[in-house]
Scaffold this motif. Structure first.
Motif, PDB file in Angstrom:
ATOM      1  N   PRO A 215       0.619  -1.176   0.001  1.00 52.31           N
ATOM      2  CA  PRO A 215      -0.040  -0.108   0.057  1.00 52.31           C
ATOM      3  C   PRO A 215       0.885   1.124   0.133  1.00 52.31           C
ATOM      4  CG  PRO A 215       0.064  -0.751   2.344  1.00 52.31           C
ATOM      5  CD  PRO A 215       0.938  -1.983   1.140  1.00 52.31           C
ATOM      6  N   GLY A 216       1.954   1.305  -0.355  1.00 51.41           N
ATOM      7  CA  GLY A 216       2.890   2.427  -0.061  1.00 51.41           C
ATOM      8  C   GLY A 216       4.364   1.996   0.108  1.00 51.41           C
ATOM      9  N   ALA A 217       5.144   3.053  -0.036  1.00 55.71           N
ATOM     10  CA  ALA A 217       6.481   3.072   0.152  1.00 55.71           C
ATOM     11  C   ALA A 217       6.991   2.263   1.427  1.00 55.71           C
ATOM     12  CB  ALA A 217       7.393   4.506   0.044  1.00 55.71           C
ATOM     13  N   TRP A 218       8.260   1.583   1.406  1.00 56.68           N
ATOM     14  CA  TRP A 218       8.564   0.968   2.657  1.00 56.68           C
ATOM     15  C   TRP A 218      10.072   0.822   2.678  1.00 56.68           C
ATOM     16  CZ3 TRP A 218      11.179  -3.336   1.056  1.00 56.68           C
ATOM     17  CH2 TRP A 218      10.893  -3.852  -0.277  1.00 56.68           C
ATOM     18  N   CYS A 219      10.400   0.420   3.831  1.00 52.83           N
ATOM     19  CA  CYS A 219      12.110   0.128   4.130  1.00 52.83           C
ATOM     20  C   CYS A 219      12.251  -1.037   4.889  1.00 52.83           C
ATOM     21  CB  CYS A 219      12.861   1.561   4.300  1.00 52.83           C
ATOM     22  SG  CYS A 219      14.608   1.104   4.604  1.00 52.83           S
ATOM     23  N   TRP A 220      12.951  -2.187   4.444  1.00 52.88           N
ATOM     24  CA  TRP A 220      13.189  -3.318   5.119  1.00 52.88           C
ATOM     25  C   TRP A 220      14.619  -3.060   5.997  1.00 52.88           C
ATOM     26  CZ3 TRP A 220      10.501  -7.881   5.538  1.00 52.88           C
ATOM     27  CH2 TRP A 220      11.056  -8.937   6.310  1.00 52.88           C
ATOM     28  N   LEU A 221      14.525  -3.081   7.279  1.00 50.57           N
ATOM     29  CA  LEU A 221      15.819  -2.704   7.978  1.00 50.57           C
ATOM     30  C   LEU A 221      16.400  -4.243   8.601  1.00 50.57           C
ATOM     31  CD1 LEU A 221      14.365   0.005  10.388  1.00 50.57           C
ATOM     32  CD2 LEU A 221      15.424   0.240   8.221  1.00 50.57           C
ATOM     33  N   ALA A 222      17.686  -3.943   8.344  1.00 45.79           N
ATOM     34  CA  ALA A 222      18.542  -5.184   9.208  1.00 45.79           C
ATOM     35  C   ALA A 222      18.878  -4.674  10.441  1.00 45.79           C
ATOM     36  CB  ALA A 222      19.672  -5.391   8.099  1.00 45.79           C
ATOM     37  N   LEU A 223      18.826  -5.716  11.562  1.00 49.44           N
ATOM     38  CA  LEU A 223      19.120  -5.127  12.562  1.00 49.44           C
ATOM     39  C   LEU A 223      20.179  -6.102  13.213  1.00 49.44           C
ATOM     40  CD1 LEU A 223      15.627  -4.905  14.160  1.00 49.44           C
ATOM     41  CD2 LEU A 223      16.760  -3.073  13.137  1.00 49.44           C
ATOM     42  N   GLY A 224      20.812  -5.691  14.714  1.00 51.05           N
ATOM     43  CA  GLY A 224      21.685  -6.701  15.304  1.00 51.05           C
ATOM     44  C   GLY A 224      22.867  -6.835  14.428  1.00 51.05           C
ATOM     45  N   SER A 225      23.454  -8.251  14.558  1.00 52.58           N
ATOM     46  CA  SER A 225      24.659  -8.344  13.811  1.00 52.58           C
ATOM     47  C   SER A 225      24.542  -8.227  12.256  1.00 52.58           C
ATOM     48  CB  SER A 225      25.055  -9.770  14.128  1.00 52.58           C
ATOM     49  OG  SER A 225      24.050 -10.763  13.721  1.00 52.58           O
ATOM     50  N   GLU A 226      23.226  -8.548  11.687  1.00 52.13           N
ATOM     51  CA  GLU A 226      23.165  -8.197  10.395  1.00 52.13           C
ATOM     52  C   GLU A 226      23.318  -6.614   9.957  1.00 52.13           C
ATOM     53  OE1 GLU A 226      19.883  -9.285   6.566  1.00 52.13           O
ATOM     54  OE2 GLU A 226      19.334  -9.681   9.027  1.00 52.13           O
ATOM     55  N   GLY A 227      22.880  -5.966  11.001  1.00 49.18           N
ATOM     56  CA  GLY A 227      22.730  -4.501  10.710  1.00 49.18           C
ATOM     57  C   GLY A 227      24.285  -3.980  10.771  1.00 49.18           C
ATOM     58  N   ARG A 228      24.916  -4.559  11.552  1.00 46.36           N
ATOM     59  CA  ARG A 228      26.602  -4.412  11.774  1.00 46.36           C
ATOM     60  C   ARG A 228      27.279  -5.218  10.839  1.00 46.36           C
ATOM     61  NH1 ARG A 228      24.968  -5.768  16.928  1.00 46.36           N
ATOM     62  NH2 ARG A 228      26.454  -7.750  16.806  1.00 46.36           N
ATOM     63  N   MET A 229      26.714  -5.771   9.940  1.00 42.00           N
ATOM     64  CA  MET A 229      27.385  -6.662   8.951  1.00 42.00           C
ATOM     65  C   MET A 229      28.632  -7.694   9.663  1.00 42.00           C
ATOM     66  SD  MET A 229      27.772  -4.287   5.550  1.00 42.00           S
ATOM     67  CE  MET A 229      28.133  -5.603   4.391  1.00 42.00           C
ATOM     68  N   GLU A 230      28.106  -8.204  10.497  1.00 43.09           N
ATOM     69  CA  GLU A 230      29.188  -9.000  11.347  1.00 43.09           C
ATOM     70  C   GLU A 230      28.501 -10.512  11.585  1.00 43.09           C
ATOM     71  OE1 GLU A 230      30.526  -4.993  13.569  1.00 43.09           O
ATOM     72  OE2 GLU A 230      29.432  -6.579  14.735  1.00 43.09           O
ATOM     73  N   GLN A 231      27.503 -11.016  10.779  1.00 40.11           N
ATOM     74  CA  GLN A 231      27.430 -12.221  10.959  1.00 40.11           C
ATOM     75  C   GLN A 231      28.270 -13.463  10.908  1.00 40.11           C
ATOM     76  OE1 GLN A 231      24.831 -11.537   7.498  1.00 40.11           O
ATOM     77  NE2 GLN A 231      23.016 -12.061   8.453  1.00 40.11           N
ATOM     78  N   THR A 232      28.016 -14.350  11.766  1.00 41.11           N
ATOM     79  CA  THR A 232      29.003 -15.591  11.518  1.00 41.11           C
ATOM     80  C   THR A 232      28.115 -16.511  10.973  1.00 41.11           C
ATOM     81  OG1 THR A 232      28.064 -16.200  14.055  1.00 41.11           O
ATOM     82  CG2 THR A 232      30.145 -14.952  13.907  1.00 41.11           C
ATOM     83  N   PHE A 233      28.520 -17.954  11.036  1.00 39.89           N
ATOM     84  CA  PHE A 233      28.100 -18.998  10.042  1.00 39.89           C
ATOM     85  C   PHE A 233      26.654 -19.505  10.685  1.00 39.89           C
ATOM     86  CE2 PHE A 233      32.474 -20.274   9.575  1.00 39.89           C
ATOM     87  CZ  PHE A 233      32.717 -19.615   8.193  1.00 39.89           C
ATOM     88  N   VAL A 234      26.238 -19.188  11.614  1.00 41.23           N
ATOM     89  CA  VAL A 234      24.957 -19.443  12.373  1.00 41.23           C
ATOM     90  C   VAL A 234      24.439 -18.132  13.114  1.00 41.23           C
ATOM     91  CG1 VAL A 234      23.767 -20.797  13.928  1.00 41.23           C
ATOM     92  CG2 VAL A 234      25.669 -21.697  12.839  1.00 41.23           C
ATOM     93  N   THR A 235      23.577 -17.620  12.252  1.00 39.26           N
ATOM     94  CA  THR A 235      22.866 -16.289  12.778  1.00 39.26           C
ATOM     95  C   THR A 235      21.312 -16.328  12.347  1.00 39.26           C
ATOM     96  OG1 THR A 235      25.118 -15.107  12.043  1.00 39.26           O
ATOM     97  CG2 THR A 235      22.950 -13.774  12.491  1.00 39.26           C
ATOM     98  N   ASP A 236      20.523 -15.999  13.519  1.00 45.61           N
ATOM     99  CA  ASP A 236      19.260 -15.826  13.280  1.00 45.61           C
ATOM    100  C   ASP A 236      18.629 -14.512  12.915  1.00 45.61           C
ATOM    101  OD1 ASP A 236      19.532 -14.422  15.498  1.00 45.61           O
ATOM    102  OD2 ASP A 236      18.141 -15.619  16.872  1.00 45.61           O
TER     103      ASP A 236
END
Length: 580
Positions: free
Chosen positions: A339-360
């Motif tokens: 129904p309109g504009a939107w923005c998907w946000l990555a948070l936590g380790s994904e937001g910091r680009m610090e994911q390890t092999f197992v990240t929820d």
């Protein structure tokens, strides 16, 4: 004595002449448990101490560590020709080798390796750790038939060589003309007898001032590591790891046939990277993306085995995971009338680009239209990410949760509530949501939210103080790591988390838009903690969040101890900043 010194870094890699100089000037001293070895009141440090036996506790109010056999102190004070700021006291009966300050400075001049160790302590230990890691894990690099191809198939150019009597000036000119990083030296039968590389130009030419007419046979490294062209690329990778080298000389029936470099081998994984990226871009269904996600994890493990540093590895893996997530979001958005504009946000380790092999998953959504109109879309994306190997968040911090799917004003009110009333739940949310970054959709929405959030946090000292108190709750396990023998150390909670939380405080205090931990630390002038953080991240990638101390080698134990000390010093900085 030389044999005993060679059991520890940096002495195990110093040349024989420098070691003989050191051993001839060392004197042995005994310190009973509890006795002061050296401290701030001792005046300008007049000697280097190398612990031979026993343990010494060194540090101050901010951080102290227990030093074990082979460790040297106080290096920084000696280099600065000043008193040490730390107090070093025998933790038990111990023996120390002692080197007079004048001899210490002479050794710095004699040994470039010792000089590098003393001036780049943490960086050099991390490099040693990476080399040991490649040795231990290189066998996992071999994926499929590609690495089983013969070495001869990787030789892309005619061999370039010279005889031992070739003059230095001629060899350098030829290397430049041919654009090669190594020159193989061959005898009259074309058998390799040595190799001369670009690093040798600094160590053996520039620093000693070698004359241009010096025969290359006097400057080369003799007895190069060679493999026949029928050996596999996997054999070459293992040989490079075992010997700590970047080139393998290839022979055919004992005669020089060419050179295969570490870059050549890594090009194979770059080819895999290109294939994986294309697989993500061309995916037409979530099932195809799930298969690509498995490729991303496989590539990341190859990079890890190849010795790629944690910072670069997580950046590359995060970039691929971002591309995968964006493609999944694109596919889902195309199936819904949003129904309109939107923005998907990555948070936590994904937001910091610090994911390890197992990240929820940790994600949220900013919506310009009615938030309820995005419910089915968000649910589909969250389930798709789960199918791709990113488990659903146990705390339900996901865009499909209506609480985390708000319009811009709703998000401003949410953050404003956390900032004004820093209760435990608010601080817990802040640790996740303040690391947001736009992943897909209209990034301007995230930019507008960030501008508001940074302005309000920077102006609210009580909130920053509460964030600092939270960041100080976890403490690094300083002390003698052998005390943890048989136990598992929590590399996330007692290691990475400390850097992450402190960096967040520094960034919010400065109004910095950075979300990555290392970027936040470097922006705050904390380069050493940034290196220490990535070292801990590398251990997490290799061992998981829990690691047994007895599973680590001597170098890793020493680097981990220094990383924990950097974490404690970082906590001391934010504690003093806020008067806690």
């Amino acid at each position: 004595m030389i044999a005993a010194l060679r059991e520890h870094a940096p002495f195990d890699e110093m040349d024989e002449a420098a070691l003989r100089f050191l051993a001839a000037r060392l004197r042995l001293a005994y310190y009973p448990g509890g006795e002061l070895v050296v401290g701030p009141a001792s005046g300008a440090v007049d000697r280097l101490y190398i612990l031979k036996q026993g343990s010494v506790r060194g540090g101050g109010a901010a951080a102290d560590v227990v030093l074990g056999a082979g460790e040297a102190f106080p290096i920084g004070a000696l280099i600065g020709r000043r008193a040490t700021v730390y107090t070093y006291r025998a933790a038990e009966d111990c023996f120390c080798w002692e080197l007079a300050a004048a001899d210490f400075h002479r050794l710095l001049e004699l040994s470039s390796h010792f000089h590098a160790y003393c001036t780049r302590y943490l960086a050099m230990l991390v490099d040693r750790s990476h080399r040991a890691q490649r040795d231990a894990a290189a066998s996992t690099l071999m994926d499929g038939a590609g690495m089983l191809a013969p070495l001869g198939s990787a030789l892309a150019r005619a061999p370039v060589s010279c005889p031992p009597q070739a003059l230095l000036a001629e060899v350098l000119k030829k290397m430049q003309a041919e654009r090669i990083g190594s020159m193989v030296v061959v005898d009259g039968k074309q058998a390799p007898v040595g190799v001369f590389t670009m690093p040798d130009v600094l160590a053996r030419v520039a620093l000693p001032g070698a004359a241009p007419d010096t025969p290359i046979g006097e400057l080369m490294t003799p007895h190069p590591v060679t493999l026949e062209d029928g050996a596999t690329l996997a054999d070459a990778a293992l040989a490079m790891a075992r010997h700590g080298i970047r080139h393998i000389v290839v022979t055919r029936d004992g005669r020089f046939a060419g050179v295969v470099s570490e870059r050549d081998l890594f090009a194979l994984t770059r080819a895999s990277l290109a294939r994986t990226s294309e697989r993500i871009r061309s995916a037409r269904a979530p099932e195809e993306l799930a298969a690509a996600a498995a490729d991303v994890r496989s590539l990341a493990r190859q990079w890890l085995a190849h010795g790629v540093a944690a910072e670069q590895l997580t950046a590359m893996a995060s970039a691929l995971n971002d591309a995968l997530s964006r493609r999944l979001i694109e596919l889902a958005a195309a199936r819904h009338a949003l129904p309109g504009a939107w923005c998907w946000l990555a948070l936590g380790s994904e937001g910091r680009m610090e994911q390890t092999f197992v990240t929820d998953q940790d994600n949220a959504l900013i919506a310009e239209g009615p938030a309820a109109g995005f419910a089915a879309f968000a649910d589909e994306v969250n389930r798709g990410l789960d199918a791709c190997g990113f488990p659903l968040c146990k705390g339900d911090i996901m865009a499909r949760n209506p609480r985390w799917r708000l319009d811009l004003e709703g998000w401003r009110r949410e953050f404003d509530g956390w900032i004004r009333n820093p209760q435990p739940e608010a601080l817990l949310n802040a640790a996740i949501f303040f690391d947001f970054r736009p992943l897909a959709g209209d990034a301007r929405l995230a930019g507008a939210l960030r501008e508001t959030v940074l302005g309000r946090t920077r102006a609210n000292r009580s909130f920053l103080r509460a964030m600092t108190e939270t960041a100080l709750r976890a403490r690094p396990p300083l002390g003698l790591l052998r005390d943890f023998e048989g136990e598992a150390l929590d590399l996330k909670g007692a290691g990475a988390r400390i850097f992450v939380d402190a960096a967040r405080v520094l960034a919010l205090e400065a109004g910095s838009p950075e979300t990555g931990t290392a970027a936040r630390l470097r922006a705050a002038g904390e380069a050493a903690p940034a290196d220490a953080f990535h070292y801990v991240q590398g251990l997490r990638l290799r061992h998981g969040n829990l690691v047994r101390v007895d599973a680590l080698g001597a170098i890793d134990r020493r680097v981990l101890k220094e990383a924990f000390r950097q974490a404690a010093l970082l906590q001391e900085r934010i504690r003093l900043d806020h008067g806690l």
